[in-house]
Design an enzyme around this catalytic site. Structure first.
Site, PDB file in Angstrom:
ATOM      1  N   ARG A 254       0.830  -1.211   0.000  1.00  8.92           N
ATOM      2  CA  ARG A 254       0.000   0.000   0.000  1.00  8.92           C
ATOM      3  C   ARG A 254       0.862   1.258   0.000  1.00  8.92           C
ATOM      4  NH1 ARG A 254      -3.604  -1.332   3.939  1.00  8.92           N
ATOM      5  NH2 ARG A 254      -5.122  -2.189   2.506  1.00  8.92           N
ATOM      6  N   GLY A 255       1.980   1.237   0.712  1.00  9.59           N
ATOM      7  CA  GLY A 255       2.872   2.402   0.756  1.00  9.59           C
ATOM      8  C   GLY A 255       3.424   2.748  -0.617  1.00  9.59           C
TER       9      GLY A 255
END
Length: 359
Positions: A293-294
């Site tokens: 997700r980052g």
């Protein structure tokens, strides 16, 4: 949440909101909010900071800044009359049958979630008795329906029940809200920018929930006496004469409004070179960020800031300006650990991209 520019309000009767362009300082929070408006798929923003630092004022100012959106008249889901993906079932059915949908314009919805809200109030309820007796799906829309194509603001999100936070994050990520009761299922679009705010003294969100917010902005009380005086004087001037104060910032407001709309239209054309994408993933790997997700959020945010500044190619400086916002809240492994202020992220970024550290 694509919008069309419009002229600033003139001689209107509605209560005016403090102008976004008049807010002094808090650049990190303002940037995070603007980028989420340009690309809602960034995943919302969590704003943590001291009490009385203008969190609520800034969020309401942003919602007020955004121009009107076209909606299907009297539709409970703010359905887009031209996009079936942003329509409720009834509007979509009429659209597919070739019926013309009555159109109206409305301000981008800004929904405040009360701290004591129940799941039924948030998601909506199904009238089982009516459904069984009359054979119709009797649905009472909730706050997620009202927030579709707008901004959902949760103050003190760290005090909200974890289950409710989960529901909000699921809807924000998928763009849909599903309510199921006694074998009856209702689904409607719920695409909104989720903004949470809170005071770290009252506790943090669990790392698993915090990770699902796209960005994390930290704000602090302004320390410089001159800036504090400027903020107090601006607030006093607005309270004494809202219309007069607004008119002095009308040109700036309109210019920023147009800039946001142009950035939304430019966003699909923005490119991010492969070497920079590899560098972003290397930073995430070096920081031991769980999941991908980052990486995804940093890529999206870098493209959004390039679009905001009128460019179609992402630069290293774009990544530098968003990487801390996108990653600082993903470093915590222990719920009792405090969120990194950005020092670790900056060091990793400088190492990976070979940037000299500022003195």
């Amino acid at each position: 949440m694509t919008v069309t520019p419009q002229a600033p309000p003139k001689h209107e009767t509605r209560r005016l909101v403090f102008p976004f362009t008049a807010i002094v300082g808090q650049e990190e929070m303002k940037l995070a909010l603007l980028l989420n408006v340009i690309d809602p798929k960034i995943g919302g923003v969590m704003i943590m900071g001291d009490r009385g630092t203008g969190k609520s004022t800034t969020i309401r100012a942003l919602a007020d800044l955004l121009p009107a959106i076209p909606v299907v008249e009297n539709d409970p889901f703010n359905s887009d009359p031209h996009n079936p993906e942003l329509m409720g079932d009834e509007a979509r059915s009429r659209y597919e049958q070739g019926q013309s949908l009555p159109e109206a314009a409305m301000k981008v919805p800004m929904v405040d979630l009360p701290l004591g809200a129940t799941e039924d109030r948030v998601c909506g309820t199904i009238d089982i008795e009516k459904a069984l007796s009359e054979g119709v799906k009797a649905f009472e829309p909730g706050l997620l329906a009202k927030a579709n194509r707008g901004i959902l603001y949760v103050d003190e999100v760290n005090l909200l029940d974890d289950h409710l936070v989960d529901v909000l994050l699921d809807s924000a990520a998928s763009g849909w809200n599903t309510v199921e009761r006694e074998g009856i299922s209702i689904r409607h679009p719920a695409r909104f920018v989720l903004v949470g705010s809170g005071n770290p003294e009252e506790g943090e969100l669990r790392p698993q929930l915090l990770d699902r917010f796209g960005m994390h902005a930290e704000i602090r009380t302004v320390k410089q006496p001159a800036l504090r005086v400027e903020i107090v004087e601006q607030r006093s001037a607005f309270d004494q004469d809202p219309h007069g104060f607004y008119s002095t910032h009308a040109t700036e407001q309109e210019a920023l409004q147009v800039k946001i709309v142009e950035a939304q239209e430019r966003l699909p054309q923005v490119t991010l070179e492969y070497e920079l994408r590899v560098g972003i993933s290397e930073v995430c790997s070096e920081l031991d960020v769980d999941g991908l997700r980052g990486d995804i959020v940093t890529n999206r945010a870098a493209k959004a800031i390039a679009a905001l500044e009128g460019r179609t190619t992402v630069t290293l400086d774009d990544i530098r300006r968003v990487v801390t916002l996108c990653l600082r809240h993903r470093l915590r492994k222990d719920p009792l650990e405090s969120i990194d202020s950005g020092y670790k992220v900056e060091k990793a970024f400088n190492r990976v991209f070979g940037v000299a550290e500022a003195e």
